[in-house]
Write a protein that holds these residues in place. Structure first.
Motif, short mmCIF file in Angstrom:
data_model
loop_
_atom_site.label_atom_id
_atom_site.label_comp_id
_atom_site.label_asym_id
_atom_site.label_seq_id
_atom_site.Cartn_x
_atom_site.Cartn_y
_atom_site.Cartn_z
N LEU A 1 -56.47 -27.77 -3.11
CA LEU A 1 -56.60 -26.41 -2.58
C LEU A 1 -55.25 -25.71 -2.54
O LEU A 1 -55.14 -24.54 -2.93
N ILE A 2 -54.23 -26.42 -2.07
CA ILE A 2 -52.87 -25.89 -2.04
C ILE A 2 -51.95 -26.97 -2.62
O ILE A 2 -52.01 -28.12 -2.20
N LEU B 1 -60.06 -19.15 4.04
CA LEU B 1 -59.00 -19.02 3.05
C LEU B 1 -59.43 -19.55 1.69
O LEU B 1 -59.04 -19.02 0.64
N PHE B 2 -60.23 -20.63 1.70
CA PHE B 2 -60.60 -21.31 0.46
C PHE B 2 -62.06 -21.11 0.10
O PHE B 2 -62.50 -21.58 -0.95
N LEU C 1 -51.85 -21.57 -3.63
CA LEU C 1 -53.31 -21.66 -3.57
C LEU C 1 -53.85 -21.91 -4.97
O LEU C 1 -53.67 -21.08 -5.87
N SER D 1 -58.43 -14.45 2.07
CA SER D 1 -58.08 -14.43 0.65
C SER D 1 -58.92 -13.40 -0.09
O SER D 1 -59.92 -12.90 0.41
N ARG E 1 -51.45 -17.65 8.84
CA ARG E 1 -50.68 -17.52 7.59
C ARG E 1 -49.19 -17.71 7.85
O ARG E 1 -48.48 -18.30 7.02
N SER F 1 -56.22 -14.11 -5.11
CA SER F 1 -55.24 -14.91 -4.36
C SER F 1 -54.86 -16.21 -5.06
O SER F 1 -53.83 -16.80 -4.75
#
Length: 447
Positions: free
Chosen positions: A305-306, A249-250, A311, A262, A412, A266
């Motif tokens: 990161l979040i 995701l990151f 995000l 992502s 998710r 994103s």
């Protein structure tokens, strides 16, 4: 490991002789002693010294050659530089790695306790004691089949032909205890615990054996549970395991390779409940194994990161940062290929949540303590997972061990279904995280 300044001078001299203008070198060495015991007797005692050096050389056409070695005296260094230079003729011509623009930026000042290694008999004695105490903690605990006590001293460095020069050293010790029960007419149950500290004297051995004993005993009176949808509470270990499994995701490299949940667009999107904030916090004081720079010499840092479900950053190497118009974040490892991976997760509450979520009042709620088979039960490219777990069913706040069950869902959806993040966080070797309450997941009980 040789003196870093001496090595830099030798590398500069050798590179001039070989006609090499651009190179960098990353290396690390580990001295480790570990013991295992079996019913009061040493089962295994190991001591090892490992070192690894990665040498990268760029030729005049900006191609790169990479080689590895364990021999860093002048002769070994010359051979490594020469081999990498020769290999550069076969290097890629697109997306070629380069020096990090932050390879000479100041690193954080981190105070570390350098603790001398304890004698091997001390390690054996303490582990024998811990095993004995765990076996005596309850009549049903029949063995401690997996255990270990280890101490390590690590040195690492990075240098390049532009004058970057970094090095650091640290020590740490760890213990793990994993006990198993035997009861007539009942299935064996097991549980474990881990502790990490900067040295043996600081290691919380008593806390480790107490946690292992309490978890093991709590699983004795297990029950089957019906399959269905349940509200779920993830322990720190369980939630961080899921985060690590879906860290694409990151991951900027995964995004560029089209192997991520992502896309480059994103950033700025709401991907989780506003209750969740997540940081990669390598320099956190609780991270015993904190590193101040990555494999490219980029300083590590606290990276959001979040934030409140949004995000905000990807993790980058110098190469991915250049391709995506970003800044290196201190998450690169170098080798034949530069890879990107997270360092140390820190989960925090974002927006305030309803404080009525309490385990001692929970009813028909699943508390997941540990996820299993993550290597097989996770589809990181689709976001789905189906994983066996150890945990409990909560009935009016009372914990009832689950005999055997699997939790399944979409990661998710998990992020967006967070109901509550408890205020008190737990520190584990992989990061810092409170318990996370999720609205509903599919639980399949044993038929």
């Amino acid at each position: 490991m040789a003196n870093i300044q001496t090595m830099a001078e030798q590398a500069e001299k050798i590179s001039r002789q070989l006609g090499i203008d651009k190179y960098d070198i990353y290396g690390s060495s580990v001295e480790e002693t570990s013991v295992q015991v079996d019913r009061g007797e040493p089962k295994q005692v190991k001591a090892s010294q490992r070192s690894s050096v990665i040498v990268r050389v760029w030729n005049g056409d900006r191609q790169i050659g990479v080689t590895s070695t364990t021999d860093i005296d002048p002769t070994g260094l010359e051979l490594a530089l020469k081999t990498a230079y020769e290999a550069s003729s076969f290097g890629a011509r697109e997306h070629v790695p380069d020096f990090s623009p932050e390879a000479q930026a100041p690193t954080a000042e981190v105070t570390r306790s350098q603790i001398s290694p304890a004698p091997v008999p001390d390690l054996v004695e303490k582990l024998v004691y811990a095993e004995k105490e765990l076996l005596e903690a309850h009549p049903a605990i029949a063995s401690v089949p997996y255990n270990g006590l280890a101490q390590r001293a690590l040195e690492r460095f990075y240098l390049n032909s532009d004058g970057a020069l970094r090095s650091e050293a640290r020590t740490y010790a760890s213990i793990y205890l994993y006990s198993k029960t035997e009861q007539e007419g009942r299935k064996p149950r097991s549980a474990g615990a881990v502790r990490v500290e900067s040295g043996l004297k600081k290691l919380d051995i008593a806390g480790c054996l107490q946690e292992a004993a309490e978890k093991t005993v709590s699983h004795l009176d297990y029950e089957r549970i019906p399959s269905g949808k349940y509200q779920v509470v993830f322990s720190a270990d369980a939630f961080l395991s899921l985060l690590s499994a879906f860290s694409n995701l990151f991951n900027a490299q995964s995004i560029l390779d089209n192997r991520s949940l992502s896309t480059p667009d994103s950033l700025g999107q709401q991907i989780a409940s506003p209750l969740l904030s997540l940081y990669d916090d390598e320099l956190n004081a609780n991270n015993i194994a904190a590193e101040t720079f990555d494999g490219e010499g980029t300083p590590t840092r606290r990276l959001p990161l979040i934030e409140n479900g949004v995000l905000t950053h990807f993790i980058h190497s110098a190469g991915t940062a250049r391709r995506m118009g970003a800044t290196p974040t201190g998450h690169a490892s170098i080798g034949a290929k530069v890879s990107v991976s997270p360092n140390y997760f820190h989960v925090m509450p974002g927006e305030a949540a309803d404080d009525s979520y309490r385990l001692d009042r929970a009813d028909n709620v699943i508390l997941i303590d540990e996820l299993q088979a993550l290597h097989a039960g996770v589809n990181a490219l689709q976001g789905s997972f189906s994983l066996p777990f150890d945990g409990w069913l909560l009935r009016d706040g009372k914990r009832i061990s689950v005999e055997s069950a699997t939790v399944a869902g979409d990661f998710r959806q998990v992020l967006n279904s967070i109901l509550h993040i408890e205020p008190d966080a737990e520190v584990i070797p992989g990061g810092i995280c409170p318990r996370i309450w999720v609205s509903e997941l599919s639980i399949t009980g044993e038929e």
